[in-house]
Design a protein around this motif. Sequence first.
Motif, PDB file in Angstrom:
ATOM      1  N   ALA A  97       0.823  -1.218   0.000  1.00  0.00           N
ATOM      2  CA  ALA A  97       0.000   0.000   0.000  1.00  0.00           C
ATOM      3  C   ALA A  97       0.855   1.265   0.000  1.00  0.00           C
ATOM      4  O   ALA A  97       0.328   2.374  -0.025  1.00  0.00           O
ATOM      5  N   GLY A  98       2.184   1.088   0.046  1.00  0.00           N
ATOM      6  CA  GLY A  98       3.072   2.244  -0.048  1.00  0.00           C
ATOM      7  C   GLY A  98       3.502   2.858   1.269  1.00  0.00           C
ATOM      8  O   GLY A  98       4.056   3.960   1.290  1.00  0.00           O
ATOM      9  N   VAL A  99       3.281   2.152   2.382  1.00  0.00           N
ATOM     10  CA  VAL A  99       3.706   2.682   3.681  1.00  0.00           C
ATOM     11  C   VAL A  99       5.235   2.666   3.738  1.00  0.00           C
ATOM     12  O   VAL A  99       5.881   1.699   3.336  1.00  0.00           O
ATOM     13  N   ASP A 100       5.811   3.748   4.245  1.00  0.00           N
ATOM     14  CA  ASP A 100       7.259   3.899   4.364  1.00  0.00           C
ATOM     15  C   ASP A 100       7.846   2.803   5.249  1.00  0.00           C
ATOM     16  O   ASP A 100       7.275   2.439   6.271  1.00  0.00           O
ATOM     17  N   LYS A 101       9.027   2.281   4.868  1.00  0.00           N
ATOM     18  CA  LYS A 101       9.605   1.160   5.611  1.00  0.00           C
ATOM     19  C   LYS A 101       9.979   1.521   7.044  1.00  0.00           C
ATOM     20  O   LYS A 101       9.956   0.664   7.928  1.00  0.00           O
ATOM     21  N   GLU A 102      10.294   2.799   7.317  1.00  0.00           N
ATOM     22  CA  GLU A 102      10.584   3.197   8.705  1.00  0.00           C
ATOM     23  C   GLU A 102       9.331   3.114   9.566  1.00  0.00           C
ATOM     24  O   GLU A 102       9.398   2.739  10.736  1.00  0.00           O
ATOM     25  N   HIS A 103       8.172   3.463   8.992  1.00  0.00           N
ATOM     26  CA  HIS A 103       6.912   3.342   9.726  1.00  0.00           C
ATOM     27  C   HIS A 103       6.585   1.869   9.995  1.00  0.00           C
ATOM     28  O   HIS A 103       6.084   1.526  11.061  1.00  0.00           O
ATOM     29  N   ILE A 104       6.880   1.017   9.029  1.00  0.00           N
ATOM     30  CA  ILE A 104       6.647  -0.418   9.209  1.00  0.00           C
ATOM     31  C   ILE A 104       7.517  -0.948  10.350  1.00  0.00           C
ATOM     32  O   ILE A 104       7.034  -1.645  11.243  1.00  0.00           O
ATOM     33  N   LYS A 105       8.799  -0.581  10.353  1.00  0.00           N
ATOM     34  CA  LYS A 105       9.724  -1.007  11.412  1.00  0.00           C
ATOM     35  C   LYS A 105       9.234  -0.539  12.783  1.00  0.00           C
ATOM     36  O   LYS A 105       9.177  -1.321  13.736  1.00  0.00           O
ATOM     37  N   GLU A 106       8.847   0.729  12.882  1.00  0.00           N
ATOM     38  CA  GLU A 106       8.363   1.285  14.151  1.00  0.00           C
ATOM     39  C   GLU A 106       7.124   0.541  14.648  1.00  0.00           C
ATOM     40  O   GLU A 106       6.993   0.251  15.839  1.00  0.00           O
ATOM     41  N   ALA A 107       6.204   0.237  13.736  1.00  0.00           N
ATOM     42  CA  ALA A 107       4.974  -0.450  14.118  1.00  0.00           C
ATOM     43  C   ALA A 107       5.258  -1.865  14.619  1.00  0.00           C
ATOM     44  O   ALA A 107       4.685  -2.308  15.619  1.00  0.00           O
ATOM     45  N   VAL A 108       6.153  -2.582  13.936  1.00  0.00           N
ATOM     46  CA  VAL A 108       6.510  -3.942  14.356  1.00  0.00           C
ATOM     47  C   VAL A 108       7.122  -3.908  15.755  1.00  0.00           C
ATOM     48  O   VAL A 108       6.768  -4.706  16.623  1.00  0.00           O
ATOM     49  N   GLU A 109       8.020  -2.978  15.992  1.00  0.00           N
ATOM     50  CA  GLU A 109       8.727  -2.935  17.271  1.00  0.00           C
ATOM     51  C   GLU A 109       7.855  -2.421  18.412  1.00  0.00           C
ATOM     52  O   GLU A 109       8.051  -2.801  19.563  1.00  0.00           O
ATOM     53  N   ALA A 110       6.865  -1.608  18.107  1.00  0.00           N
ATOM     54  CA  ALA A 110       6.000  -1.046  19.145  1.00  0.00           C
ATOM     55  C   ALA A 110       4.847  -1.975  19.525  1.00  0.00           C
ATOM     56  O   ALA A 110       4.297  -1.866  20.621  1.00  0.00           O
ATOM     57  N   PHE A 111       4.492  -2.902  18.633  1.00  0.00           N
ATOM     58  CA  PHE A 111       3.307  -3.731  18.870  1.00  0.00           C
ATOM     59  C   PHE A 111       3.552  -4.742  19.979  1.00  0.00           C
ATOM     60  O   PHE A 111       4.540  -5.461  19.979  1.00  0.00           O
ATOM     61  N   ALA A 112       2.641  -4.780  20.948  1.00  0.00           N
ATOM     62  CA  ALA A 112       2.726  -5.735  22.064  1.00  0.00           C
ATOM     63  C   ALA A 112       1.498  -6.640  22.018  1.00  0.00           C
ATOM     64  O   ALA A 112       0.453  -6.247  21.496  1.00  0.00           O
TER      65      ALA A 112
END
Length: 194
Positions: A97-112
């Motif tokens: 969908a075009g989400v920036d890879k830094e946003h993807i990284k942040e979301a993966v690391e923040a998700f609990a």
Amino acid sequence: LEEKVTLFYQTKEGGIVIINADDPYLPKRYWNTRQKISKFGIDKPSDLRLVVEKDLGWEGFDIVLQFREEKISARTSLLGKHNLYNILSATSIAYCAGVDKEHIKEAVEAFAPYDERFRPVKSQKGYVIIDDTYNANPSSMEWAIKTMLGLPTDGKRIAVLGDMQELGDKTAFYHKKLGQFLNESKIDKIFLIG
């Protein structure tokens, strides 16, 4: 499976359909040239991949997401291969969908983990209790047990299991099948409620 596959046919012509290459049924069942197909996977070759760099036991995983020519390194606190698939499917959709890879990284690391979804809780005496009490099904029960068996421990592994609900007329069949799986597992003690 048939009901879920019909969702793909609702995708507009030229749209992207993202499927799990590791699913034993789906890649064989869905082929439609009206849409672009992107495959994600851990075990089989695919456009969008997840590689475990390091299994951190109770702390989660260091992973690399390989999205065609791009790579994203991240750490997740989620446990179990089933959650790696959840991460991969969600990040594959975001990437396509075009989400920036830094946003993807942040979301993966923040998700609990959510409450009641394979969430480890440490007792005052040092025991680890895995709270996986949210609405179970045969697949989620097997994944939870496999994950528990794969985590390091010095003590015994004990499973306390209740009924699986909303299985329709195959309730007895699925409970029996799970019982056979439990019988073959290496769990030290099993308590069944219901």
